[in-house]
Design a protein around this motif. Structure first.
Motif, PDB file in Angstrom:
ATOM      1  N   GLU A 833       0.823  -1.215   0.000  1.00  0.00           N
ATOM      2  CA  GLU A 833       0.000   0.000   0.000  1.00  0.00           C
ATOM      3  C   GLU A 833       0.859   1.268   0.000  1.00  0.00           C
ATOM      4  O   GLU A 833       0.552   2.230  -0.711  1.00  0.00           O
ATOM      5  CB  GLU A 833      -0.934  -0.009   1.218  1.00  0.00           C
ATOM      6  CG  GLU A 833      -2.080  -1.006   1.088  1.00  0.00           C
ATOM      7  CD  GLU A 833      -3.137  -0.776   2.162  1.00  0.00           C
ATOM      8  OE1 GLU A 833      -2.736  -0.550   3.324  1.00  0.00           O
ATOM      9  OE2 GLU A 833      -4.335  -0.817   1.837  1.00  0.00           O
ATOM     10  N   HIS A 836       2.340   1.820  -3.350  1.00  0.00           N
ATOM     11  CA  HIS A 836       1.310   2.284  -4.285  1.00  0.00           C
ATOM     12  C   HIS A 836       1.057   3.784  -4.105  1.00  0.00           C
ATOM     13  O   HIS A 836       0.944   4.528  -5.081  1.00  0.00           O
ATOM     14  CB  HIS A 836       0.024   1.476  -4.069  1.00  0.00           C
ATOM     15  CG  HIS A 836      -1.026   1.741  -5.103  1.00  0.00           C
ATOM     16  ND1 HIS A 836      -0.803   1.545  -6.443  1.00  0.00           N
ATOM     17  CD2 HIS A 836      -2.304   2.204  -5.001  1.00  0.00           C
ATOM     18  CE1 HIS A 836      -1.886   1.858  -7.126  1.00  0.00           C
ATOM     19  NE2 HIS A 836      -2.811   2.262  -6.266  1.00  0.00           N
ATOM     20  N   ARG A 837       0.998   4.213  -2.838  1.00  0.00           N
ATOM     21  CA  ARG A 837       0.767   5.641  -2.567  1.00  0.00           C
ATOM     22  C   ARG A 837       1.945   6.493  -3.041  1.00  0.00           C
ATOM     23  O   ARG A 837       1.775   7.612  -3.519  1.00  0.00           O
ATOM     24  CB  ARG A 837       0.546   5.863  -1.067  1.00  0.00           C
ATOM     25  CG  ARG A 837      -0.825   5.423  -0.558  1.00  0.00           C
ATOM     26  CD  ARG A 837      -1.124   6.063   0.789  1.00  0.00           C
ATOM     27  NE  ARG A 837      -0.131   5.764   1.796  1.00  0.00           N
ATOM     28  CZ  ARG A 837      -0.160   4.705   2.596  1.00  0.00           C
ATOM     29  NH1 ARG A 837      -1.153   3.835   2.500  1.00  0.00           N
ATOM     30  NH2 ARG A 837       0.791   4.513   3.492  1.00  0.00           N
ATOM     31  N   TYR A 844       6.012  -1.688  -6.066  1.00  0.00           N
ATOM     32  CA  TYR A 844       4.636  -2.115  -5.863  1.00  0.00           C
ATOM     33  C   TYR A 844       4.392  -3.477  -6.509  1.00  0.00           C
ATOM     34  O   TYR A 844       3.793  -4.380  -5.900  1.00  0.00           O
ATOM     35  CB  TYR A 844       3.682  -1.071  -6.436  1.00  0.00           C
ATOM     36  CG  TYR A 844       2.222  -1.508  -6.447  1.00  0.00           C
ATOM     37  CD1 TYR A 844       1.504  -1.630  -5.266  1.00  0.00           C
ATOM     38  CD2 TYR A 844       1.585  -1.815  -7.649  1.00  0.00           C
ATOM     39  CE1 TYR A 844       0.175  -2.045  -5.270  1.00  0.00           C
ATOM     40  CE2 TYR A 844       0.265  -2.225  -7.670  1.00  0.00           C
ATOM     41  CZ  TYR A 844      -0.443  -2.338  -6.480  1.00  0.00           C
ATOM     42  OH  TYR A 844      -1.760  -2.753  -6.493  1.00  0.00           O
TER      43      TYR A 844
END
Length: 937
Positions: A833, A836-837, A844
């Protein structure tokens, strides 16, 4: 002609695409692979850029993964060729900016066809007809009939038609008129605008007693070209028509046809033969000689044909022109004229048109008192004397087009060969000249040339040393002849001893010089250099300063402190002068001997400027690398040059950044060595740190370890603790990806001590992670976990999201090994996560694959398969080969657990192939899993 291709691989394009291995046809596969192979075969031994391949295979609508698909095609084709012929008679090489098929031209059917046509010329009619029939027999149908798209094959279609026309002409000379009529009717129907075929059928009909049909064939052609093209038949056909009308006795006996009645030399008019003696033992240049043959044979018989033979100093331009002139002398019954224009002669002034015209007029029989004084009058008389005469004019060593234009004879099918170190492109625009650029010889041709000059087969006595000799001479004919002359003059010398002397870069140009004769490679290059304007001379020296294999306009802009457009223009001008070669758009390469000369000039003229110039080049590459690495992965190591240089190349995507690194990688390695040698220690460690992101993405390890040692030493010599820590961290990162972290604990401890001394939280996170990884490699997993947890706390406290995600990912790996699967999955999910951010696409995808592996171990096979498929798809779309290979490995193991054996084998096989291409140790793990699955089945 002997068959030289029965063993090994043969390639056929004269019909459906064909690959034969020892006479056995191979199955090539899908259309895209056939299209790619066809391009490589048609451009054999030349680089086909990958962009050109994509454009050809998909026209205006390539898929997003087009380059990846091309890489896959190349890999499959390589495997097919290697399996069919392990001896490697044909290989597909990766040569930026694309690929090339390295193969002996005799293994290509179209090359053999061309050689047979070329060999037929000038032979007696029976031999000519047989050779041409053999050439035509190589066609198996429409060229590349089964290849998608529209491959460029017009020259091969033209070759077939020319061979047909030549064969028919030979058989007409043999008196086979009646036999040819039926075939000619069909050919004329198929190719109605081929005037030569119309002439052939007129002769065949006339000599078969069908005079009216011969005239009707002409009238039918006349009506067609007037109605459809708005032109009249050519002069050759019109003369033939008149001969048929008046029953010219010359038509009754078979013989080669003449295009028009030429004025023979009259009494008192000399037939000049001015060509210098051709060099004995002329080696190679088969393609170039064939090109000149085609140009001569297909020329307009009512005009003057001009060819500019251009190339670098010492490449053999004059030798080629003179040799070809002697071989085709019978085609020019009215004389052979030759003038050395001294455009680049080191000790002579260029010869003006007035002087050359005077010499030519005297050679053509004009008495000395009849040669006009005025230049215009000389031009007029020259043109009048040659108005209806067919001559060959060789204008050697031209400086510019103005030296040439007034020396061009008028029509009647004359040919002019101009040799020059410059391209003389305006002759193409204003006079319709054709351009032939000479390259260096092939290795086998270079070896044969040395053997020929020495007079004995040294290549058989010292084969390894001979290959090294021709390589050190750069396959340049002048250098090869000088080296061979040294062996002749000093018989006690061995090839190995000469190689040892040439291997010293500082002595090579001195060795390739014959002082007593005034002939030498450096002397030849000096003439071109001295004729450069100051700004081009500066650019040439700057190009010699670049330590890598090629030079870009961006690098020259940095070195010369100019704008990009000016740098590109100057490099193009140097390419025009053949002091370097533009091998791909924006990629300029110096021949090895030219590079040595440029550095010699730089050393003589500007020793105090070399280090500052090299520093500017380092600064340029630091900025370029920093920009490119940030597209591959986000970074937070505090090394920032991304905005420092306004002229650096700026790729826009991760794939473009990787491609830029791929192309520049040899230059970057050379730059690290040059910077370390020049004492630019700060720049060296920074450059090493910046390229490690690329090395991780591409799994480059061997070259990396060599330059990493330079980086570490440079940081320590300059006393830069931060640099030492960052290089140690980078070295560790490469070892992690290549599976070799055991024994790295002392370096990890040293890096961590430096980070504690520096006191920056992000460096503490990096080195705690490194230290934990090194401990885990030693089997001290509990200690590793404590350091990982400390690193996570520091990262969260400092807001270092990138560091946090990296550590969480590595923490999950250790927990997975300890069997703490649920905790590992939680940490892996958190890492995924955060990546991804942060927009770290590569990390990722890796986290997605890691999570899929954990789900599989937890028995959550549906979730595992979904994640693995997502990871593979994302990796394929982003050109992430390692991540795709890992994703397929996980997917294959999941499918195997679900009992889908065939699908599992396919995924594991593809994973193994990708890992092997990358040289990744994981390939062995996948191979073992695949073998176990196959055995189980």
């Amino acid at each position: 002609m002997a068959d030289r291709t029965r063993s090994g691989l043969e390639f056929g394009v004269l019909g459906p695409l064909q690959v034969l291995a020892d006479g056995r046809q191979l199955v090539i596969g899908r259309k895209g692979m056939r299209g790619l192979l066809a391009m490589l075969v048609l451009e054999a031994n030349r680089v086909v850029p990958i962009d050109e391949i994509v454009d050809s295979l998909w026209a205006d609508d390539p898929p997003a993964t087009a380059r990846t698909i091309v890489h896959g095609y190349v890999s499959r084709l390589r495997r097919m060729l290697e399996q069919a012929d392990p001896a490697g008679s044909a290989r597909i090489l990766t040569t930026p900016p694309g690929y090339q098929l390295a193969v002996d031209p005799w293994r290509l059917d179209f090359h053999r066809a061309r050689q047979l046509v070329s060999s037929a010329r000038g032979k007696p009619a029976p031999i000519r007809a047989q050779l041409l029939r053999e050439s035509l027999g190589l066609w198996r149908g429409q060229v590349l009939a089964d290849v998608p798209g529209e491959p460029v094959t017009t020259d091969l279609e033209e070759l077939r038609l020319a061979a047909l026309e030549e064969r028919v002409e030979a058989e007409l000379e043999l008196g086979r008129h009646l036999e040819l009529v039926g075939e000619l009717r069909q050919l004329v129907g198929e190719f109605p605008f081929r005037e030569r075929l119309v002439g052939h059928i007129m002769r065949a009909l006339y000599r078969s007693g069908q005079r009216a049909d011969a005239l009707e064939a002409y009238q039918r052609f006349h009506r067609r070209v007037v109605d459809e093209l708005g032109i009249d038949p050519g002069p050759e056909l019109r003369v033939l028509h008149e001969q048929v009308l008046r029953d010219d006795p010359a038509l009754s006996s078979p013989g080669p046809s003449e295009p028009a009645a030429l004025v023979p030399p009259r009494p008192g008019v000399v037939v000049p033969a001015q060509l210098p003696a051709a060099a004995s033992g002329f080696i190679g240049r088969d393609e170039e000689l064939a090109w000149l043959d085609r140009l001569c044979d297909t020329r307009d018989r009512t005009a003057t044909t001009i060819a500019v033979v251009n190339g670098a100093p010492g490449i053999g331009k004059s030798e080629l022109a003179v040799t070809w002139g002697h071989r085709r002398a019978e085609q020019f019954p009215d004389g052979l004229l030759f003038a050395s224009l001294n455009g680049f002669a080191p000790d002579r002034e260029p010869v003006g048109p007035a002087e050359v015209l005077a010499r030519f007029l005297l050679a053509l029989g004009v008495p000395s008192d009849g040669v006009p004084r005025d230049l215009d009058d000389r031009v007029g008389l020259y043109r009048s004397v040659l108005a209806k005469r067919r001559v060959l004019v060789v204008l050697d060593d031209a400086w510019d087009p103005e030296q040439v234009r007034l020396l061009l004879p008028p029509g009647a099918g004359s040919v002019v060969l101009v040799t020059s170190r410059r391209r003389l492109e305006s002759l193409v625009v204003s006079n319709g000249a054709r351009m032939l650029t000479l390259d260096t010889l092939r290795e086998d041709e270079s070896v044969r040339l040395v053997d020929e000059v020495v007079g004995k087969p040294l290549s058989e006595q010292e084969p390894v040393a001979m290959r090294m000799l021709v390589e050190l001479c750069g396959n340049l004919p002048l250098a090869l002849r000088i080296a061979a002359a040294k062996l002749v003059f000093s018989p006690e010398w061995t090839v190995e001893a000469l190689v040892a002397q040439l291997s010293d870069d500082d002595a090579r140009l001195r060795t390739l010089d014959l002082a007593d004769t005034g002939v030498g490679v450096a002397r030849a290059l000096a003439v071109s250099y001295r004729n450069l304007p100051p700004e081009l001379a500066e650019t040439f020296r700057a190009a010699g300063l670049v330590p890598g294999r090629w030079v870009s306009p961006h690098a020259i802009a940095a070195l010369c402190q100019t704008d990009l457009g000016t740098a590109a223009s100057r490099l193009a001008d140097l390419a025009d002068a053949h002091l370097l070669v533009e091998q791909w758009r924006g990629g300029f390469v110096l021949h090895d001997l030219v590079r040595l000369y440029a550095r010699e000039v730089l050393g003589d003229e500007e020793p105090e400027r070399r280090k500052p110039a090299l520093r500017r080049l380092m600064d340029h590459y630091l900025a370029a690398c920093d920009h490119a690495r940030r597209l591959i992965r986000p970074v937070s190591d505090g090394v920032d040059f991304a905005a420092a240089e306004p002229t650096v190349p700026r790729p826009a995507t991760s794939g473009q950044a990787l491609s830029w690194f791929d192309k520049e990688w040899p230059n970057l390695i050379a730059l690290v060595h040059a910077g370390a040698e020049a004492g630019l220690h700060q720049e060296v460690w920074q450059l090493v740190r910046l390229v490690h992101t690329y090395c991780v993405a591409r799994l480059v390890s061997r070259e990396w370890h060599a330059i990493a040692e330079f980086g570490l030493a440079s940081a320590r010599v300059s006393g830069d603790l931060r640099g030492e820590m960052l290089v140690l961290h980078a070295m560790h990162a490469i070892k992690v990806w290549t599976g070799g972290t055991r024994g790295t604990l002392p370096d990890a401890e040293r890096a961590h001590r430096i980070a504690e001394e520096l006191g920056e939280p992000r460096y503490l996170v990096m080195t705690l992670d490194q230290l934990a990884c090194a401990l885990s490699a030693e089997g001290r997993n509990e200690e590793a976990l404590s350091y990982y947890r400390e690193a996570v706390e520091v990262a969260r406290r400092d807001g270092d999201a990138l560091g946090e995600a990296t550590v969480l990912n590595n923490l999950a790996q250790v927990e997975q090994r300890l069997g703490q699967l649920e905790t590992a999955a939680q940490h892996q999910f958190q890492a995924m996560e955060v990546h991804h951010r942060n927009g770290d696409e590569r990390a990722y995808v890796l986290a997605v694959n890691n999570l899929a592996e954990l789900y599989a171990e937890l028995g959550l096979l549906a979730e595992a398969e979904e994640n693995a498929r997502q990871g593979v798809e994302l990796a394929r779309g982003g050109s992430m080969q390692f991540e795709e290979a890992f994703g397929r490995q996980v997917l294959g193991s999941v499918l195997a657990k679900r009992g889908e054996t065939v699908a599992a084998q396919a995924e594991l096989a593809e994973s193994r192939r990708l890992f092997e291409r990358l040289g990744a140790p994981r390939a062995m793990l996948v191979r073992t899993a695949l073998e176990a699955l196959t055995t189980e089945v």
